[in-house]
Design a protein around this motif. Structure first.
Motif, mmCIF file in Angstrom:
data_model
loop_
_atom_site.group_PDB
_atom_site.id
_atom_site.type_symbol
_atom_site.label_atom_id
_atom_site.label_comp_id
_atom_site.label_asym_id
_atom_site.label_seq_id
_atom_site.Cartn_x
_atom_site.Cartn_y
_atom_site.Cartn_z
ATOM 1 N N GLY A 7 -2.834 -8.942 6.014
ATOM 2 C CA GLY A 7 -3.477 -8.110 5.465
ATOM 3 C C GLY A 7 -3.325 -7.965 4.031
ATOM 4 O O GLY A 7 -2.434 -8.814 3.391
ATOM 5 N N SER A 8 -4.153 -7.348 3.404
ATOM 6 C CA SER A 8 -4.007 -7.034 1.800
ATOM 7 C C SER A 8 -4.214 -5.889 1.391
ATOM 8 O O SER A 8 -4.731 -4.928 2.283
ATOM 9 C CB SER A 8 -4.958 -7.970 1.131
ATOM 10 O OG SER A 8 -4.971 -8.024 -0.205
ATOM 11 N N VAL A 9 -3.919 -5.357 0.305
ATOM 12 C CA VAL A 9 -4.230 -3.903 -0.370
ATOM 13 C C VAL A 9 -5.314 -4.137 -1.488
ATOM 14 O O VAL A 9 -5.554 -3.470 -2.514
ATOM 15 C CB VAL A 9 -2.955 -3.263 -1.021
ATOM 16 C CG1 VAL A 9 -2.168 -2.601 0.285
ATOM 17 C CG2 VAL A 9 -2.150 -3.918 -1.912
ATOM 18 N N PHE A 10 -5.839 -5.313 -1.460
ATOM 19 C CA PHE A 10 -7.068 -5.720 -2.659
ATOM 20 C C PHE A 10 -7.905 -4.478 -2.507
ATOM 21 O O PHE A 10 -8.578 -3.937 -1.719
ATOM 22 C CB PHE A 10 -7.649 -7.052 -2.139
ATOM 23 C CG PHE A 10 -8.641 -7.336 -3.152
ATOM 24 C CD1 PHE A 10 -8.283 -7.750 -4.326
ATOM 25 C CD2 PHE A 10 -9.981 -7.313 -2.894
ATOM 26 C CE1 PHE A 10 -9.446 -8.368 -5.267
ATOM 27 C CE2 PHE A 10 -10.932 -7.799 -3.617
ATOM 28 C CZ PHE A 10 -10.603 -8.095 -5.058
ATOM 29 N N GLY A 11 -8.197 -3.869 -3.837
ATOM 30 C CA GLY A 11 -9.148 -3.075 -3.760
ATOM 31 C C GLY A 11 -8.807 -1.697 -3.571
ATOM 32 O O GLY A 11 -9.700 -1.013 -3.874
ATOM 33 N N TYR A 12 -7.754 -1.340 -3.327
ATOM 34 C CA TYR A 12 -7.242 0.073 -2.864
ATOM 35 C C TYR A 12 -7.260 1.114 -4.030
ATOM 36 O O TYR A 12 -6.955 0.827 -5.052
ATOM 37 C CB TYR A 12 -5.810 0.163 -2.183
ATOM 38 C CG TYR A 12 -5.317 1.212 -1.808
ATOM 39 C CD1 TYR A 12 -5.919 1.780 -0.463
ATOM 40 C CD2 TYR A 12 -4.767 2.070 -2.568
ATOM 41 C CE1 TYR A 12 -5.401 2.987 -0.012
ATOM 42 C CE2 TYR A 12 -4.361 3.436 -2.136
ATOM 43 C CZ TYR A 12 -4.566 3.823 -0.561
ATOM 44 O OH TYR A 12 -4.442 5.028 -0.278
ATOM 45 N N ASN A 13 -8.140 1.994 -3.790
ATOM 46 C CA ASN A 13 -8.381 3.179 -4.810
ATOM 47 C C ASN A 13 -8.108 4.459 -4.122
ATOM 48 O O ASN A 13 -8.573 5.399 -4.647
ATOM 49 C CB ASN A 13 -9.726 3.018 -5.310
ATOM 50 C CG ASN A 13 -10.018 1.743 -6.294
ATOM 51 O OD1 ASN A 13 -9.137 1.391 -7.086
ATOM 52 N ND2 ASN A 13 -11.235 1.285 -5.947
ATOM 53 N N GLY A 14 -7.316 4.463 -3.020
ATOM 54 C CA GLY A 14 -7.074 5.643 -2.243
ATOM 55 C C GLY A 14 -5.926 6.491 -2.785
ATOM 56 O O GLY A 14 -5.648 6.016 -3.818
ATOM 57 N N PRO A 15 -5.550 7.470 -2.321
ATOM 58 C CA PRO A 15 -4.354 8.583 -2.723
ATOM 59 C C PRO A 15 -3.298 7.705 -2.702
ATOM 60 O O PRO A 15 -2.814 6.539 -2.099
ATOM 61 C CB PRO A 15 -4.188 9.702 -1.820
ATOM 62 C CG PRO A 15 -4.853 8.939 -0.207
ATOM 63 C CD PRO A 15 -5.925 7.923 -0.981
ATOM 64 N N THR A 16 -2.005 8.057 -3.650
ATOM 65 C CA THR A 16 -0.953 7.337 -3.730
ATOM 66 C C THR A 16 0.271 8.462 -3.573
ATOM 67 O O THR A 16 1.538 8.152 -4.027
ATOM 68 C CB THR A 16 -0.703 6.580 -4.926
ATOM 69 O OG1 THR A 16 -1.030 7.503 -6.254
ATOM 70 C CG2 THR A 16 -1.593 5.436 -5.130
ATOM 71 N N THR A 17 -0.355 9.653 -3.520
ATOM 72 C CA THR A 17 0.782 10.646 -3.065
ATOM 73 C C THR A 17 0.477 11.273 -2.028
ATOM 74 O O THR A 17 -0.599 11.807 -1.512
ATOM 75 C CB THR A 17 0.657 11.916 -4.247
ATOM 76 O OG1 THR A 17 0.894 11.399 -5.569
ATOM 77 C CG2 THR A 17 1.562 12.895 -4.151
ATOM 78 N N PHE A 18 1.549 11.280 -1.002
ATOM 79 C CA PHE A 18 1.510 11.978 0.382
ATOM 80 C C PHE A 18 2.722 12.730 0.519
ATOM 81 O O PHE A 18 3.580 12.429 0.559
ATOM 82 C CB PHE A 18 1.496 10.820 1.326
ATOM 83 C CG PHE A 18 0.786 9.695 1.032
ATOM 84 C CD1 PHE A 18 -0.570 9.794 1.840
ATOM 85 C CD2 PHE A 18 0.949 8.584 0.431
ATOM 86 C CE1 PHE A 18 -1.362 8.669 1.703
ATOM 87 C CE2 PHE A 18 0.105 7.550 0.008
ATOM 88 C CZ PHE A 18 -1.218 7.552 0.896
#
Length: 74
Positions: A7-18
């Motif tokens: 897998g990869s996190v390429f292009g992730y623009n989601g939340p970074t605070t949980f």
């Protein structure tokens, strides 16, 4: 069972605070992959799973967790 994961996190623009935790997501196209073996036992207390994983490709800053144990109800 034996398994392969990639897998990869390429292009992730989601939340970074949980909740109260913030994660640092390195947006890169580095493909991470691993191979491993696992065993699940349907014990009287619920499903017990043990996994052992070896990273094949990873970034220099990745933190690895080769051994994993989980317990869950049926």
């Amino acid at each position: 069972m034996a398994f392969v994961d990639a897998g990869s996190v390429f292009g992730y623009n989601g939340p970074t605070t949980f909740g109260t935790q913030t994660v640092n997501v390195a947006k890169s196209n580095i493909l991470r992959s691993s191979i491993g073996v696992g065993l699940t036992w349907g014990s009287p207390f619920g499903a017990l799973t043990v996994n052992y994983v070896v990273p094949v490709t990873k970034a220099a800053y990745d933190v690895t967790q080769p051994f994993n144990f989980t317990a869950s109800p049926f």
